[in-house]
Design a protein around this motif. Structure first.
Motif, PDB file in Angstrom:
ATOM      1  N   GLY A 170      12.166  30.555  -2.346  1.00 34.37           N
ATOM      2  CA  GLY A 170      12.854  29.287  -2.600  1.00 34.37           C
ATOM      3  C   GLY A 170      13.245  29.143  -4.058  1.00 34.37           C
ATOM      4  N   LEU A 171      12.282  29.462  -4.940  1.00 32.39           N
ATOM      5  CA  LEU A 171      12.526  29.318  -6.376  1.00 32.39           C
ATOM      6  C   LEU A 171      13.663  30.231  -6.823  1.00 32.39           C
ATOM      7  CD1 LEU A 171      11.364  27.665  -8.637  1.00 32.39           C
ATOM      8  CD2 LEU A 171       9.812  29.521  -9.172  1.00 32.39           C
ATOM      9  N   ILE A 172      13.657  31.476  -6.286  1.00 33.30           N
ATOM     10  CA  ILE A 172      14.704  32.431  -6.676  1.00 33.30           C
ATOM     11  C   ILE A 172      16.066  31.946  -6.213  1.00 33.30           C
ATOM     12  CG2 ILE A 172      15.570  34.772  -6.246  1.00 33.30           C
ATOM     13  CD1 ILE A 172      12.587  35.625  -6.104  1.00 33.30           C
ATOM     14  N   ILE A 173      16.116  31.390  -4.982  1.00 34.36           N
ATOM     15  CA  ILE A 173      17.408  30.892  -4.485  1.00 34.36           C
ATOM     16  C   ILE A 173      17.930  29.774  -5.387  1.00 34.36           C
ATOM     17  CG2 ILE A 173      18.557  29.718  -2.574  1.00 34.36           C
ATOM     18  CD1 ILE A 173      16.686  31.182  -0.680  1.00 34.36           C
ATOM     19  N   ILE A 174      17.038  28.844  -5.762  1.00 33.98           N
ATOM     20  CA  ILE A 174      17.492  27.727  -6.608  1.00 33.98           C
ATOM     21  C   ILE A 174      18.048  28.258  -7.923  1.00 33.98           C
ATOM     22  CG2 ILE A 174      16.836  25.601  -7.783  1.00 33.98           C
ATOM     23  CD1 ILE A 174      14.559  25.322  -5.839  1.00 33.98           C
ATOM     24  N   ILE A 175      17.376  29.240  -8.496  1.00 33.52           N
ATOM     25  CA  ILE A 175      17.787  29.694  -9.819  1.00 33.52           C
ATOM     26  C   ILE A 175      19.031  30.581  -9.749  1.00 33.52           C
ATOM     27  CG2 ILE A 175      17.061  31.101 -11.793  1.00 33.52           C
ATOM     28  CD1 ILE A 175      14.178  30.144 -11.111  1.00 33.52           C
ATOM     29  N   ARG A 176      19.092  31.472  -8.735  1.00 33.16           N
ATOM     30  CA  ARG A 176      20.143  32.488  -8.754  1.00 33.16           C
ATOM     31  C   ARG A 176      21.445  32.074  -8.089  1.00 33.16           C
ATOM     32  NH1 ARG A 176      19.204  38.390  -9.604  1.00 33.16           N
ATOM     33  NH2 ARG A 176      21.301  38.169  -8.781  1.00 33.16           N
ATOM     34  N   GLU A 177      21.359  31.259  -7.040  1.00 31.57           N
ATOM     35  CA  GLU A 177      22.583  30.915  -6.326  1.00 31.57           C
ATOM     36  C   GLU A 177      23.458  29.998  -7.164  1.00 31.57           C
ATOM     37  OE1 GLU A 177      24.031  31.881  -3.601  1.00 31.57           O
ATOM     38  OE2 GLU A 177      22.440  33.294  -3.074  1.00 31.57           O
ATOM     39  N   SER A 178      24.771  30.159  -7.002  1.00 35.10           N
ATOM     40  CA  SER A 178      25.694  29.325  -7.756  1.00 35.10           C
ATOM     41  C   SER A 178      26.223  28.176  -6.895  1.00 35.10           C
ATOM     42  CB  SER A 178      26.839  30.193  -8.267  1.00 35.10           C
ATOM     43  OG  SER A 178      27.985  29.427  -8.435  1.00 35.10           O
ATOM     44  N   ASN A 179      26.252  28.398  -5.568  1.00 38.98           N
ATOM     45  CA  ASN A 179      26.732  27.366  -4.659  1.00 38.98           C
ATOM     46  C   ASN A 179      25.697  26.241  -4.538  1.00 38.98           C
ATOM     47  OD1 ASN A 179      27.139  25.996  -2.086  1.00 38.98           O
ATOM     48  ND2 ASN A 179      28.782  27.479  -1.804  1.00 38.98           N
ATOM     49  N   LEU A 180      26.151  25.002  -4.731  1.00 39.92           N
ATOM     50  CA  LEU A 180      25.191  23.885  -4.772  1.00 39.92           C
ATOM     51  C   LEU A 180      24.508  23.665  -3.434  1.00 39.92           C
ATOM     52  CD1 LEU A 180      27.108  21.279  -6.942  1.00 39.92           C
ATOM     53  CD2 LEU A 180      25.147  22.628  -7.595  1.00 39.92           C
ATOM     54  N   GLY A 215      17.715  26.253  -0.846  1.00 41.69           N
ATOM     55  CA  GLY A 215      16.615  26.884  -1.567  1.00 41.69           C
ATOM     56  C   GLY A 215      15.528  25.889  -1.914  1.00 41.69           C
ATOM     57  N   LEU A 216      15.970  24.692  -2.361  1.00 39.92           N
ATOM     58  CA  LEU A 216      15.003  23.644  -2.722  1.00 39.92           C
ATOM     59  C   LEU A 216      14.175  23.254  -1.514  1.00 39.92           C
ATOM     60  CD1 LEU A 216      14.154  21.745  -5.026  1.00 39.92           C
ATOM     61  CD2 LEU A 216      15.811  20.111  -4.190  1.00 39.92           C
ATOM     62  N   ASN A 217      14.837  23.192  -0.331  1.00 43.01           N
ATOM     63  CA  ASN A 217      14.107  22.838   0.884  1.00 43.01           C
ATOM     64  C   ASN A 217      13.073  23.888   1.268  1.00 43.01           C
ATOM     65  OD1 ASN A 217      14.693  20.327   2.315  1.00 43.01           O
ATOM     66  ND2 ASN A 217      16.794  20.932   1.945  1.00 43.01           N
ATOM     67  N   ILE A 218      13.467  25.172   1.137  1.00 39.06           N
ATOM     68  CA  ILE A 218      12.506  26.245   1.431  1.00 39.06           C
ATOM     69  C   ILE A 218      11.322  26.149   0.477  1.00 39.06           C
ATOM     70  CG2 ILE A 218      12.180  28.751   1.422  1.00 39.06           C
ATOM     71  CD1 ILE A 218      15.118  29.014   2.181  1.00 39.06           C
ATOM     72  N   PHE A 219      11.645  25.912  -0.795  1.00 40.68           N
ATOM     73  CA  PHE A 219      10.628  25.802  -1.844  1.00 40.68           C
ATOM     74  C   PHE A 219       9.630  24.682  -1.526  1.00 40.68           C
ATOM     75  CE2 PHE A 219       9.832  24.318  -6.363  1.00 40.68           C
ATOM     76  CZ  PHE A 219       9.015  25.366  -6.693  1.00 40.68           C
ATOM     77  N   GLN A 220      10.199  23.510  -1.144  1.00 40.75           N
ATOM     78  CA  GLN A 220       9.315  22.388  -0.830  1.00 40.75           C
ATOM     79  C   GLN A 220       8.512  22.662   0.435  1.00 40.75           C
ATOM     80  OE1 GLN A 220      12.386  19.379  -0.797  1.00 40.75           O
ATOM     81  NE2 GLN A 220      11.743  18.563  -2.758  1.00 40.75           N
ATOM     82  N   SER A 221       9.161  23.265   1.453  1.00 35.88           N
ATOM     83  CA  SER A 221       8.452  23.523   2.712  1.00 35.88           C
ATOM     84  C   SER A 221       7.254  24.430   2.504  1.00 35.88           C
ATOM     85  CB  SER A 221       9.395  24.172   3.723  1.00 35.88           C
ATOM     86  OG  SER A 221      10.537  23.410   3.868  1.00 35.88           O
ATOM     87  N   SER A 222       7.393  25.412   1.596  1.00 33.85           N
ATOM     88  CA  SER A 222       6.272  26.321   1.387  1.00 33.85           C
ATOM     89  C   SER A 222       5.043  25.561   0.901  1.00 33.85           C
ATOM     90  CB  SER A 222       6.662  27.410   0.397  1.00 33.85           C
ATOM     91  OG  SER A 222       6.661  26.908  -0.899  1.00 33.85           O
ATOM     92  N   VAL A 223       5.269  24.530   0.065  1.00 36.81           N
ATOM     93  CA  VAL A 223       4.121  23.734  -0.403  1.00 36.81           C
ATOM     94  C   VAL A 223       3.559  22.888   0.734  1.00 36.81           C
ATOM     95  CG1 VAL A 223       3.355  22.016  -2.063  1.00 36.81           C
ATOM     96  CG2 VAL A 223       4.982  23.743  -2.746  1.00 36.81           C
ATOM     97  N   PHE A 224       4.458  22.378   1.606  1.00 35.01           N
ATOM     98  CA  PHE A 224       3.955  21.610   2.754  1.00 35.01           C
ATOM     99  C   PHE A 224       3.076  22.494   3.629  1.00 35.01           C
ATOM    100  CE2 PHE A 224       8.255  19.194   2.611  1.00 35.01           C
ATOM    101  CZ  PHE A 224       7.881  18.616   1.417  1.00 35.01           C
ATOM    102  N   ILE A 225       3.536  23.744   3.868  1.00 34.87           N
ATOM    103  CA  ILE A 225       2.755  24.661   4.700  1.00 34.87           C
ATOM    104  C   ILE A 225       1.408  24.945   4.041  1.00 34.87           C
ATOM    105  CG2 ILE A 225       2.682  27.002   5.668  1.00 34.87           C
ATOM    106  CD1 ILE A 225       5.756  26.788   5.900  1.00 34.87           C
ATOM    107  N   PHE A 226       1.415  25.047   2.701  1.00 41.06           N
ATOM    108  CA  PHE A 226       0.153  25.262   1.985  1.00 41.06           C
ATOM    109  C   PHE A 226      -0.833  24.147   2.301  1.00 41.06           C
ATOM    110  CE2 PHE A 226      -2.427  24.214  -1.731  1.00 41.06           C
ATOM    111  CZ  PHE A 226      -3.154  25.370  -1.841  1.00 41.06           C
ATOM    112  N   TYR A 227      -0.355  22.895   2.275  1.00 44.09           N
ATOM    113  CA  TYR A 227      -1.235  21.762   2.576  1.00 44.09           C
ATOM    114  C   TYR A 227      -1.777  21.868   4.002  1.00 44.09           C
ATOM    115  CZ  TYR A 227      -0.856  18.747  -1.506  1.00 44.09           C
ATOM    116  OH  TYR A 227      -0.993  18.205  -2.752  1.00 44.09           O
ATOM    117  N   LEU A 228      -0.910  22.311   4.939  1.00 38.96           N
ATOM    118  CA  LEU A 228      -1.385  22.432   6.318  1.00 38.96           C
ATOM    119  C   LEU A 228      -2.439  23.527   6.424  1.00 38.96           C
ATOM    120  CD1 LEU A 228       1.904  22.005   8.357  1.00 38.96           C
ATOM    121  CD2 LEU A 228       0.244  20.296   7.657  1.00 38.96           C
TER     122      LEU A 228
END
Lengths: 108, 490
Positions: free
Chosen positions: A14-24, A30-43
């Protein structure tokens, strides 16, 4: 342990997508994947070995921890708000600049 | 009396849906300014109460601490609350015409809603004693600030907003993950409880990870030097009144979280000393002071110059905190208050003069000294205060900063602080020269006095007042830092 490593891979992805992709839009995905990974961590941390779902049956059973689930419900709501706000901003940018590629936006 | 902490959060929250239902620009302004004034009064009452009888706890729904959520109003919280609510009130009071002219007609009531929500978020972060609540309030304030930033007249303001959204969300997710790590290790979310259940003996991997994640997340929020990129962009494209408000509040709240997390929650394991984080941040901040002062001199746009100057001043605050002495902490707290007043005043001057304009260059200010004598005198006082001339509040902060550095074991840093202070004179001179020693470009500009100018004058007077009578800032700051380090010594 494997599942934590997989989760960590999702986090980095997720972090790599946010940083590297140019398309908003891709950045928002990417931000959603990044956030979801933290949600899964909590689960993951709420799982108790041989634990039942946290519904009261009798006092002797072992239950999984329900608190992280509740916490992450709040975080999911926050994440939805962030995503919708970001999409609204993308529409506004598209109307003004006729593009949503970040490297083209920087030139104008 | 015991209800004040919750009232500060809940009153604006009640007003917000009312504004949404009324959908009237004038009523929404009246309601927002009224609630900000009430908040300011409540904060002063709370400060007096806490000074007299110690910490005030409010248990939500009467559930006691480790299980229920608790609000904790200690002296540090009151100090920051006073700052936030004061700035919010001043900006709203001075900003009626500016908001009417910059924001689109049908968005104005939404603008006030976002403003109030942002302020609720800041107050919530400061008051809460529950670390997950801190995250939620952080997101409330961030989300509304993205909206506020996107409302600028400059066409790049939505881009500034979305870029801040990405970087801000990354920071928030780091903080969320750090909270998760802490929860794994301690099984509680109450800050007081967490700090009691971690000790120097049992530092495990989650705690170490949590410290690192908190460091990055807070670094983004408080514009710690290499993570400061969003600040310059935001300050140059956001609506001028929003910049005025944020210059005194948003990064200061970041520093508040830093103090809360590293000096309060983690105080038993002293992460800043244990992992040498302190010297690392000290090094980054020194680099930040040098480079951003250097960049500030090279800027042509006033907002960008002031933004870089803000980064430099924030770095001074971080340097003072990272000395890890009570004197350093109180110097930082003094500078937080004084710098907020100075920067809000400077940005407010630009906002009231160039109501409907963005990209204001330094040459736009040419000759304003003759046409706006009183306003520009206040601007001059604020600039001199930024440099740190005696009899201004800036001098008091610099004095305490340098003397606290001299008392610590890294005394040689004081030379660099003095050098960069001197470099401030360069960019301050660029402004002063244009204002007082250049001819007027646009002679049609009239010098009619308007009500909103008086707030700049008020802030300039406040800056001189805080330079002479230091009871509010210095005494309070020393009291707070003594409390903090007394806890640390135990």
């Amino acid at each position: 342990m494997t599942i934590y490593l997989l989760n960590m891979a999702l986090f980095s992805l997720g972090l790599i997508i946010i940083i590297r992709e140019s398309n908003l839009i891709k950045k928002i995905i990417g931000l959603n994947i990044f956030q979801s990974s933290v949600f899964i961590f909590y689960l993951l941390i709420s799982k108790v070995e041989n634990g039942l779902p946290p519904v009261f049956i009798d006092a002797t059973s072992v239950y999984s921890n329900p608190l992280p689930h509740v916490l992450i419900l709040t975080a999911i709501v926050v994440s939805i708000a962030t995503t919708s706000l970001a999409l609204a901003l993308v529409i506004k940018i598209k109307n003004i600049y006729k593009t949503i590629e970040e490297d083209e936006l920087d030139e104008t | 009396m015991s209800q004040i902490p919750i009232l500060i959060i809940i009153l604006p929250l009640i007003i917000v849906p009312i504004i949404l239902l009324l959908r009237n620009n004038l009523y929404s302004y009246i309601l927002s300014i009224a609630v900000s004034l009430i908040n300011l009064v409540l904060t002063i009452l709370l400060l007096q109460y806490v000074l007299k009888s110690g910490n005030l706890y409010y248990e939500l729904g009467s559930w006691s601490a480790p299980i229920g959520i608790r609000l904790n109003a200690d002296l540090l919280a009151c100090y920051f609350l006073l700052l936030i609510n004061l700035m919010s009130f001043i900006c709203l009071a001075a900003g009626k015409k500016i908001i009417d002219d910059t924001v689109q007609e049908n968005n104005i009531f939404l603008f006030y809603i976002a403003w109030l929500l942002c302020n609720i978020g800041f107050c919530g972060i400061i008051l809460t004693d529950d670390i997950f609540n801190l995250f939620v309030f952080l997101e409330i304030s961030s989300l509304s600030s993205y909206f506020l930033i996107s409302q600028g007249t400059h066409k790049a303001s939505p881009i500034a907003a979305i870029q801040y959204l990405f970087i801000g969300s990354i920071g928030a997710v780091f903080i969320l993950l750090a909270i998760g790590m802490l929860y794994v290790n301690t099984g509680t979310l109450n800050m007081t409880d967490i700090s009691q259940s971690i000790s120097i003996g049992n530092i495990s991997l989650p705690i170490v990870l949590s410290i690192g994640l908190f460091f990055v997340g807070i670094g983004i929020k408080s514009a710690l030097f290499p993570l400061h990129g969003w600040l310059v962009k935001t300050y140059s494209y956001a609506p001028s009144i929003v910049v005025t408000y944020f210059s005194g509040t948003s990064t200061k709240v970041g520093i508040y979280i830093l103090l809360r997390v590293f000096l309060d929650i983690f105080h038993t394991i002293e992460p800043l000393e244990y992992y040498d984080l302190a010297s690392f941040i000290l090094f980054l901040s020194l680099l930040g002071v040098f480079l951003s002062t250097f960049f500030a001199i090279r800027q042509n746009e006033v907002n960008k110059m002031l933004a870089y100057s803000s980064i430099a001043q924030l770095s001074y605050i971080l340097i003072a905190i990272m000395l890890m002495t009570p004197e350093g902490l109180s110097a930082a707290l003094i500078h937080i208050f004084n710098h907020s007043i100075i920067k809000t005043g400077l940005f407010l001057t630009i906002a009231v003069l160039f109501v409907n304009q963005s990209n204001i260059t330094i040459s736009d200010l040419s000759g304003y000294g003759k046409n706006f004598p009183v306003l520009m005198l206040s601007f001059l006082i604020l600039i001199l205060s930024l440099i740190g001339l005696p009899l201004t509040s800036g001098f008091i902060s610099k004095w305490y900063l340098v003397s606290s550095i001299l008392d610590s074991n890294v005394w040689y840093i004081s030379i660099m602080v003095l050098v960069t202070s001197f470099m401030t004179v360069f960019y301050a001179w660029l402004l002063i020269e244009k204002i007082y020693f250049s001819d007027l470009v646009d002679s049609k500009k009239y010098s009619h006095f308007e009500f909103r100018y008086s707030f700049v004058i008020l802030l300039a007077i406040a800056s001189i007042f805080l330079g002479i009578d230091t009871t509010l800032t210095v005494d309070l700051s020393e009291e707070i830092s003594n409390q903090f380090y007394m806890v640390l010594d135990k």
